[in-house]
Design a protein around this motif. Structure first.
Motif, PDB file in Angstrom:
ATOM      1  N   PHE A  88      46.460 -61.791  33.340  1.00 10.89           N
ATOM      2  CA  PHE A  88      47.715 -61.183  33.789  1.00 10.89           C
ATOM      3  C   PHE A  88      47.820 -59.713  33.386  1.00 10.89           C
ATOM      4  CE2 PHE A  88      52.258 -60.277  33.811  1.00 10.89           C
ATOM      5  CZ  PHE A  88      52.669 -60.894  34.988  1.00 10.89           C
ATOM      6  N   GLY A  89      47.099 -59.315  32.349  1.00  8.77           N
ATOM      7  CA  GLY A  89      47.210 -57.943  31.868  1.00  8.77           C
ATOM      8  C   GLY A  89      48.522 -57.732  31.147  1.00  8.77           C
ATOM      9  N   GLY A  90      48.951 -56.493  31.073  1.00  9.55           N
ATOM     10  CA  GLY A  90      50.198 -56.173  30.390  1.00  9.55           C
ATOM     11  C   GLY A  90      49.984 -55.854  28.924  1.00  9.55           C
ATOM     12  N   VAL A  91      50.850 -54.994  28.392  1.00  2.46           N
ATOM     13  CA  VAL A  91      50.758 -54.601  26.988  1.00  2.46           C
ATOM     14  C   VAL A  91      52.159 -54.569  26.391  1.00  2.46           C
ATOM     15  CG1 VAL A  91      48.653 -53.225  27.245  1.00  2.46           C
ATOM     16  CG2 VAL A  91      50.890 -52.146  27.575  1.00  2.46           C
ATOM     17  N   LYS A  92      52.225 -54.520  25.061  1.00  8.90           N
ATOM     18  CA  LYS A  92      53.481 -54.350  24.348  1.00  8.90           C
ATOM     19  C   LYS A  92      53.660 -52.874  24.008  1.00  8.90           C
ATOM     20  CE  LYS A  92      55.000 -58.653  23.666  1.00  8.90           C
ATOM     21  NZ  LYS A  92      56.354 -59.109  24.059  1.00  8.90           N
ATOM     22  N   GLY A  93      54.897 -52.413  24.064  1.00  4.59           N
ATOM     23  CA  GLY A  93      55.192 -51.044  23.689  1.00  4.59           C
ATOM     24  C   GLY A  93      55.583 -50.936  22.235  1.00  4.59           C
ATOM     25  N   LYS A  94      55.787 -49.708  21.763  1.00  6.06           N
ATOM     26  CA  LYS A  94      56.180 -49.489  20.379  1.00  6.06           C
ATOM     27  C   LYS A  94      57.616 -49.960  20.154  1.00  6.06           C
ATOM     28  CE  LYS A  94      56.551 -45.860  16.860  1.00  6.06           C
ATOM     29  NZ  LYS A  94      56.369 -44.417  16.554  1.00  6.06           N
ATOM     30  N   ASN A  95      58.495 -49.679  21.114  1.00  8.25           N
ATOM     31  CA  ASN A  95      59.901 -50.068  21.011  1.00  8.25           C
ATOM     32  C   ASN A  95      60.267 -51.178  21.991  1.00  8.25           C
ATOM     33  OD1 ASN A  95      60.523 -48.025  19.046  1.00  8.25           O
ATOM     34  ND2 ASN A  95      60.509 -46.526  20.701  1.00  8.25           N
ATOM     35  N   HIS A  96      59.681 -51.123  23.165  1.00  7.77           N
ATOM     36  CA  HIS A  96      59.970 -52.121  24.203  1.00  7.77           C
ATOM     37  C   HIS A  96      59.373 -53.474  23.801  1.00  7.77           C
ATOM     38  CE1 HIS A  96      60.776 -53.437  28.338  1.00  7.77           C
ATOM     39  NE2 HIS A  96      59.600 -54.030  28.302  1.00  7.77           N
ATOM     40  N   ARG A  97      60.194 -54.531  23.829  1.00  8.87           N
ATOM     41  CA  ARG A  97      59.728 -55.838  23.372  1.00  8.87           C
ATOM     42  C   ARG A  97      59.227 -56.728  24.499  1.00  8.87           C
ATOM     43  NH1 ARG A  97      57.987 -54.287  19.675  1.00  8.87           N
ATOM     44  NH2 ARG A  97      57.506 -56.421  19.030  1.00  8.87           N
ATOM     45  N   GLY A  98      59.429 -56.302  25.742  1.00  9.12           N
ATOM     46  CA  GLY A  98      58.933 -57.103  26.860  1.00  9.12           C
ATOM     47  C   GLY A  98      57.502 -56.736  27.218  1.00  9.12           C
ATOM     48  N   ILE A  99      57.025 -57.266  28.346  1.00  9.74           N
ATOM     49  CA  ILE A  99      55.675 -56.958  28.822  1.00  9.74           C
ATOM     50  C   ILE A  99      55.727 -55.704  29.684  1.00  9.74           C
ATOM     51  CG2 ILE A  99      53.806 -57.737  30.351  1.00  9.74           C
ATOM     52  CD1 ILE A  99      54.420 -60.588  29.502  1.00  9.74           C
ATOM     53  N   LEU A 100      54.888 -54.731  29.361  1.00  6.69           N
ATOM     54  CA  LEU A 100      54.741 -53.536  30.180  1.00  6.69           C
ATOM     55  C   LEU A 100      53.560 -53.757  31.121  1.00  6.69           C
ATOM     56  CD1 LEU A 100      55.214 -50.832  27.398  1.00  6.69           C
ATOM     57  CD2 LEU A 100      56.839 -51.410  29.214  1.00  6.69           C
ATOM     58  N   PRO A 101      53.792 -53.787  32.428  1.00  9.25           N
ATOM     59  CA  PRO A 101      52.706 -54.057  33.371  1.00  9.25           C
ATOM     60  C   PRO A 101      51.597 -53.011  33.292  1.00  9.25           C
ATOM     61  CG  PRO A 101      54.846 -54.178  34.450  1.00  9.25           C
ATOM     62  CD  PRO A 101      55.075 -53.580  33.099  1.00  9.25           C
ATOM     63  N   THR A 102      50.378 -53.445  33.502  1.00 11.39           N
ATOM     64  CA  THR A 102      49.218 -52.552  33.578  1.00 11.39           C
ATOM     65  C   THR A 102      48.629 -52.635  34.984  1.00 11.39           C
ATOM     66  OG1 THR A 102      47.744 -54.323  32.847  1.00 11.39           O
ATOM     67  CG2 THR A 102      48.684 -52.897  31.137  1.00 11.39           C
ATOM     68  N   GLY A 103      47.577 -51.861  35.210  1.00 15.03           N
ATOM     69  CA  GLY A 103      46.877 -51.969  36.485  1.00 15.03           C
ATOM     70  C   GLY A 103      46.329 -53.369  36.689  1.00 15.03           C
ATOM     71  N   GLU A 104      45.908 -54.004  35.593  1.00 12.65           N
ATOM     72  CA  GLU A 104      45.400 -55.380  35.668  1.00 12.65           C
ATOM     73  C   GLU A 104      46.493 -56.356  36.120  1.00 12.65           C
ATOM     74  OE1 GLU A 104      44.017 -55.797  31.703  1.00 12.65           O
ATOM     75  OE2 GLU A 104      42.015 -54.979  32.119  1.00 12.65           O
ATOM     76  N   THR A 105      47.734 -56.097  35.716  1.00 18.23           N
ATOM     77  CA  THR A 105      48.865 -56.924  36.157  1.00 18.23           C
ATOM     78  C   THR A 105      49.009 -56.848  37.668  1.00 18.23           C
ATOM     79  OG1 THR A 105      49.984 -56.365  34.078  1.00 18.23           O
ATOM     80  CG2 THR A 105      51.309 -57.413  35.787  1.00 18.23           C
ATOM     81  N   VAL A 106      48.901 -55.636  38.196  1.00 21.52           N
ATOM     82  CA  VAL A 106      49.004 -55.434  39.646  1.00 21.52           C
ATOM     83  C   VAL A 106      47.883 -56.185  40.374  1.00 21.52           C
ATOM     84  CG1 VAL A 106      48.880 -53.721  41.503  1.00 21.52           C
ATOM     85  CG2 VAL A 106      50.130 -53.188  39.388  1.00 21.52           C
ATOM     86  N   LEU A 107      46.654 -56.028  39.879  1.00 19.45           N
ATOM     87  CA  LEU A 107      45.507 -56.681  40.532  1.00 19.45           C
ATOM     88  C   LEU A 107      45.657 -58.205  40.513  1.00 19.45           C
ATOM     89  CD1 LEU A 107      42.476 -54.588  39.190  1.00 19.45           C
ATOM     90  CD2 LEU A 107      43.772 -54.282  41.299  1.00 19.45           C
ATOM     91  N   TYR A 108      46.146 -58.747  39.406  1.00 13.66           N
ATOM     92  CA  TYR A 108      46.291 -60.200  39.290  1.00 13.66           C
ATOM     93  C   TYR A 108      47.370 -60.728  40.237  1.00 13.66           C
ATOM     94  CZ  TYR A 108      47.188 -64.819  37.327  1.00 13.66           C
ATOM     95  OH  TYR A 108      47.365 -66.176  37.177  1.00 13.66           O
ATOM     96  N   ILE A 109      48.538 -60.101  40.229  1.00 16.89           N
ATOM     97  CA  ILE A 109      49.643 -60.601  41.049  1.00 16.89           C
ATOM     98  C   ILE A 109      49.339 -60.478  42.537  1.00 16.89           C
ATOM     99  CG2 ILE A 109      52.057 -60.175  41.689  1.00 16.89           C
ATOM    100  CD1 ILE A 109      52.568 -59.396  38.782  1.00 16.89           C
ATOM    101  N   LEU A 110      48.716 -59.378  42.931  1.00 17.53           N
ATOM    102  CA  LEU A 110      48.485 -59.151  44.358  1.00 17.53           C
ATOM    103  C   LEU A 110      47.136 -59.666  44.845  1.00 17.53           C
ATOM    104  CD1 LEU A 110      49.917 -55.526  44.773  1.00 17.53           C
ATOM    105  CD2 LEU A 110      51.028 -57.703  45.255  1.00 17.53           C
ATOM    106  N   GLY A 111      46.154 -59.750  43.946  1.00 15.84           N
ATOM    107  CA  GLY A 111      44.814 -60.138  44.391  1.00 15.84           C
ATOM    108  C   GLY A 111      44.270 -61.407  43.789  1.00 15.84           C
ATOM    109  N   GLY A 112      44.900 -61.896  42.717  1.00 19.17           N
ATOM    110  CA  GLY A 112      44.387 -63.092  42.061  1.00 19.17           C
ATOM    111  C   GLY A 112      42.958 -62.883  41.606  1.00 19.17           C
ATOM    112  N   LYS A 113      42.066 -63.815  41.980  1.00 22.10           N
ATOM    113  CA  LYS A 113      40.650 -63.711  41.603  1.00 22.10           C
ATOM    114  C   LYS A 113      39.771 -63.308  42.774  1.00 22.10           C
ATOM    115  CE  LYS A 113      41.211 -67.043  37.864  1.00 22.10           C
ATOM    116  NZ  LYS A 113      40.830 -68.361  37.297  1.00 22.10           N
ATOM    117  N   ASP A 114      40.411 -62.863  43.861  1.00 20.63           N
ATOM    118  CA  ASP A 114      39.691 -62.419  45.051  1.00 20.63           C
ATOM    119  C   ASP A 114      39.189 -60.988  44.808  1.00 20.63           C
ATOM    120  OD1 ASP A 114      39.013 -61.316  47.587  1.00 20.63           O
ATOM    121  OD2 ASP A 114      40.225 -62.839  48.585  1.00 20.63           O
ATOM    122  N   ILE A 115      37.885 -60.834  44.583  1.00 19.48           N
ATOM    123  CA  ILE A 115      37.306 -59.529  44.229  1.00 19.48           C
ATOM    124  C   ILE A 115      37.561 -58.488  45.310  1.00 19.48           C
ATOM    125  CG2 ILE A 115      35.195 -58.285  43.634  1.00 19.48           C
ATOM    126  CD1 ILE A 115      36.116 -60.250  41.518  1.00 19.48           C
TER     127      ILE A 115
END
Length: 436
Positions: A88-115
């Motif tokens: 799924f990707g995503g990282v934690k911020g210094k102050n933000h406690r939720g998930i911050l999306p990364t490029g990997e998050t985008v690829l997973y949600i929109l492309g799954g495992k389809d290369i």
């Protein structure tokens, strides 16, 4: 953010998690653009005719700014026990406690495992895409050796402010933005210049008015260079900054004066970095960029004697390249045209000389700027003052300020001859000139 957009991105994330984690064959969600309202985000989507994949990326970038727990709340339903979820990707911020999306998050949600899909989606972050062209969002740079798409999905602060509040604040002078908005309450009639200078300034107004039509309706885009580059040269106090401000005022454009002391750095590579931030911010903004005292960076290039000379010349070349690619008006101001490298002069569309005012112009300046509520002592003849004392517009304004304050201090409304002469003497002394 419109509720249909919230619902759409929620269904999209759930679709991917249902498919990948539970193996459920659910229907891929679709977004009906017609149901969107007139929020700034919805208008941006419609005006730029974004495809659903692009809309999803836009939503993922803005979500942490308005609904910090949104992504976490969805994932917790599928992974109640927590744990790592690298796909799924995503990282934690210094102050933000939720998930911050990364490029990997985008690829997973929109492309799954389809290369193949993931490769196509990654292209949406290329330099030719709308997101990069308009500086909307980007993937944050990562440490050397780490996958590029593991960087955070970052939306430009101006777009965050636009989509959240509907307004965009003017950028403030800082180390990350080395420019300051300049305005004026004066009018064109307050600017006293030679007729030749005024007619050349009119040419700039014409470009500002018709450039879009020239490039698009007349099909000249690609045939002529974008933008317009002008050199204002002449002594200090002759109206260069005021002219730039008035051009912005009467064409509805913001004018930013570049503080070169914040741009130029003794550290190799820092000057280019500072300039890059400035021009990246200015792209697509229809701003006027005003480089005051431009000879400090556009002066004649030195022979390469050491590494510092080499990098100094590289800095100038980089700035020249960015200026040539900038689609708006760039004004460079210098007290002396001879200080500017000839190679740069050839790149200007126009060079406008601001001369010291002659007697008639000085008289007009005195008449324009003297306070209407004050009178002059009988022995003061403005025609004689204009003829006898060689002052610039800025000098005259300084003298008028001095004599006005002296008059008010005396609780009088009559400007005296002695105060006027003292004010002129002060200006001559600053210029290193002798009174006759």
């Amino acid at each position: 953010m419109d509720s249909p957009l919230i619902k759409y991105i929620s269904l999209l994330i759930q679709y991917r998690l249902e498919l990948e984690l539970k193996g459920n064959a659910v229907v891929f969600p679709e977004l009906d653009i017609k149901v969107l309202n007139h929020s700034p985000l919805s208008l941006f989507i419609k005006e730029n005719e974004l495809a659903e994949q692009e809309i999803a990326i836009l939503l993922l970038a803005i979500l942490p700014h308005i609904l910090p727990s949104f992504i976490n709340s969805i994932i917790q339903k599928y992974l109640p026990g927590g744990g790592d979820f690298p796909d799924f990707g995503g990282v934690k911020g210094k102050n933000h406690r939720g998930i911050l999306p990364t490029g990997e998050t985008v690829l997973y949600i929109l492309g799954g495992k389809d290369i193949a899909k993931r490769v196509e989606i990654a292209k949406l972050f290329g330099e030719s895409h709308l997101f990069a062209q308009k500086n909307v969002l980007y993937i944050e740079n990562v440490n050397s050796g780490e996958p590029k798409m593991s960087g955070r999905l970052i939306m430009d602060e101006e777009y965050v402010e636009l989509f959240v509040s509907g307004n965009v604040s003017k950028p403030k002078l800082s180390s990350s933005f080395p420019a300051q908005l300049i305005t004026t309450q004066l009018e064109w009639d307050d600017l006293v210049l030679h007729q030749k200078t005024l007619s050349e300034i009119k040419e700039i107004e014409t470009w500002l008015k018709f450039n879009f039509k020239l490039l698009n309706d007349w099909g000249m885009s690609g045939r002529i260079k974008p933008g317009y580059r002008v050199l204002f040269h002449g002594p200090a106090g002759t109206g260069k900054t005021m002219t730039a401000s008035l051009l912005g005022k009467y064409t509805g454009r913001d004018v930013f004066r570049i503080d070169l002391s914040l741009v130029v750095s003794k550290y190799i590579g820092e000057t280019e970095k500072n300039l890059s931030k400035l021009f990246d911010k200015a792209d697509h903004k229809d701003w006027i960029l005003f480089f005051d005292e431009a000879d400090s960076i556009f002066g004649k290039r030195t022979d390469v004697r050491d590494a510092h000379d080499k990098y100094a010349n590289q800095e100038v070349s980089y700035l020249l390249q960015r200026i040539e690619n900038f689609g708006g008006l760039v004004i460079l101001a210098s007290n002396m045209k001879s200080n500017i490298d000839l190679a740069f002069i050839r790149r200007f569309n126009s060079m406008i000389e601001f001369e010291n005012p002659k007697t008639e112009e000085r008289l007009q300046l005195w008449q324009n700027y003297l306070p209407k509520s004050a009178s002059l002592e009988s022995k003061i003849c403005l025609k004689d003052v204009a003829r006898n004392y060689d002052l610039t517009g800025a000098n005259i304004v300084n003298v008028i300020q001095y004599v006005s304050l002296r008059t008010l201090e005396k609780q009088s409304s009559t400007i005296t001859y002695d105060d006027l002469i003292k004010g002129i003497q002060k200006e001559y002394k600053k210029e290193g000139k002798m009174m006759r």
